[in-house]
Design an enzyme around this catalytic site. Structure first.
Site, PDB file in Angstrom:
ATOM      1  N   SER A  43       0.828  -1.210   0.000  1.00 34.31           N
ATOM      2  CA  SER A  43       0.000   0.000   0.000  1.00 34.31           C
ATOM      3  C   SER A  43       0.860   1.257   0.000  1.00 34.31           C
ATOM      4  O   SER A  43       2.064   1.224   0.293  1.00 34.31           O
ATOM      5  CB  SER A  43      -0.938   0.033   1.208  1.00 34.31           C
ATOM      6  N   THR A  44       0.193   2.355  -0.282  1.00 34.48           N
ATOM      7  CA  THR A  44       0.847   3.662  -0.304  1.00 34.48           C
ATOM      8  C   THR A  44       1.349   4.073   1.080  1.00 34.48           C
ATOM      9  O   THR A  44       2.221   4.942   1.209  1.00 34.48           O
ATOM     10  CB  THR A  44      -0.127   4.728  -0.849  1.00 34.48           C
ATOM     11  N   LYS A  45       0.820   3.449   2.138  1.00 38.74           N
ATOM     12  CA  LYS A  45       1.187   3.839   3.499  1.00 38.74           C
ATOM     13  C   LYS A  45       2.639   3.482   3.850  1.00 38.74           C
ATOM     14  O   LYS A  45       3.177   4.004   4.828  1.00 38.74           O
ATOM     15  CB  LYS A  45       0.231   3.195   4.504  1.00 38.74           C
ATOM     16  N   ASP A  46       3.261   2.613   3.068  1.00 33.87           N
ATOM     17  CA  ASP A  46       4.686   2.336   3.292  1.00 33.87           C
ATOM     18  C   ASP A  46       5.499   3.624   3.257  1.00 33.87           C
ATOM     19  O   ASP A  46       6.476   3.794   3.991  1.00 33.87           O
ATOM     20  CB  ASP A  46       5.229   1.395   2.215  1.00 33.87           C
ATOM     21  N   ARG A  47       5.108   4.512   2.368  1.00 34.79           N
ATOM     22  CA  ARG A  47       5.860   5.757   2.178  1.00 34.79           C
ATOM     23  C   ARG A  47       5.878   6.601   3.445  1.00 34.79           C
ATOM     24  O   ARG A  47       6.920   7.110   3.855  1.00 34.79           O
ATOM     25  CB  ARG A  47       5.249   6.561   1.026  1.00 34.79           C
TER      26      ARG A  47
END
Length: 345
Positions: A43-47
């Site tokens: 997911s984008t939340k890794d960033r």
């Protein structure tokens, strides 16, 4: 050696974009999906997890045996837990009770301690997952609270990475960006960078039916009558997060559970992209947008697909779950037949 990394965190970012060919065939613009599921935590939340935790390390806020605490609907928790494993920190997460059991199992598999809190209470209720996370952080020695809803680094992570990637991948030709709004960081950080490059780029936030964000953007006021339970996870809010830069958003589109669910399954069936529930939501946002806005063959539209569909197998991809919501019987696109399973007797 090429394409070899010291640990899994090296895989975060630089996600691919894929042209949509079938779902958007009636739209004259070129439409791309940015597949954030290609991050190692899917997911984008890794960033934001990596960016916020490494910033805390630089400031000396994290030391050996530190504890990272956060509120999450699932994806941020996965990402934080993943980063904490590599960095050597303990992870404590507060989630709402509408989080599916498989997501909670995933969080526990990554070593997180999980607190399950009621979803349908006000944000300032001591039982809400916001307040529970705050309390745990205050009571836990040597801890930090990520606080993604009110952390400027949430925005900065996407300003530093997602926005530049989209600009480079479209060679600066992007005309419209669509992204779902939860904390607002993905949309705001990407929008901030892209607007600096070209202020004419249209930024469209996709909100959930049951959330207050769209009406707040339009009126500057909170309309509590907008709030009601809904099924889409990680999208919409009953509070105003400071990580959402409303001045960077040109317009909001509000989508409901049912149409977002159909779009999610349609994308899998027609584009072979197994996206999460918000994948369908952001695509439905585009479909509603074009009903009142004209797009041309010169337009380049980017949809941010935030996560992977594997986390929604017992939800939006489940015939049983769809039927329980009444969605299968009310499918306006008459896709019922392809959603059915035939049993050989």
């Amino acid at each position: 050696m090429s394409n070899v990394y010291d640990n899994i965190l090296g895989l975060i970012g630089h996600t691919p974009m894929v042209k949509l060919n079938t779902v958007t065939k009636d739209i004259p613009a070129t439409v791309y999906a940015k597949l954030e599921s290609y991050n190692p935590g899917h997911s984008t939340k890794d960033r934001i997890a990596l960016h916020i935790i490494e910033n805390a390390e630089k400031k000396g806020l994290l030391k050996e045996d530190s504890v990272v605490v956060e509120t999450t609907s699932g994806n941020t928790g996965f990402s934080i837990a993943m980063v904490c494993i590599i960095k050597g920190y303990k992870c404590i997460l507060a989630v709402s009770d509408k989080t599916k059991p498989e997501k909670i199992a995933y969080l526990k598999a990554l070593g997180a301690t999980v607190y399950i809190c009621p979803a349908n209470v006000p944000a300032d209720d001591p039982r809400s997952y916001y307040e529970v996370a705050k309390r745990i952080a205050l009571e836990t020695p040597n801890s930090i609270y990520i606080n993604q809803y009110f952390n400027e680094l949430n925005i900065d992570a996407h300003y530093q990475t997602t926005g530049p990637e989209i600009w480079e991948q479209t060679e600066g030709k992007i005309t419209h960006l669509f992204a779902c709004t939860g904390t607002g960081g993905t949309l705001s950080g990407s929008a901030k960078f892209l607007k600096e490059k070209n202020p004419d780029i249209k930024i469209i936030g996709v909100d959930a039916d049951g959330s207050i964000l769209k009406s707040y953007h339009e009126t500057g006021e909170i309309h509590k009558e907008d709030v009601h339970p809904y099924q889409i996870e990680g999208m919409g809010k009953n509070l105003i997060p400071s990580a959402l830069l409303f001045d960077k958003v040109d317009e909001f589109v509000r989508v409901n559970d049912e149409m977002a669910a159909y779009r999610t399954r349609e994308i899998a069936l027609k584009e072979a992209i197994m996206g999460g529930y918000t994948t369908g939501a952001v695509t439905q946002g585009l479909m509603q947008y074009v009903q009142s806005h004209e797009l041309t063959e010169n337009d380049v539209v980017v949809l941010i697909y935030p996560d992977h569909g594997s986390r929604y197998i017992t939800k939006v991809y489940s015939d049983k779950w769809m039927a329980e919501q009444g969605f299968v019987n009310n499918c306006v696109h008459n896709y019922d037949e392809v959603f059915k399973t035939e049993f050989i007797k």
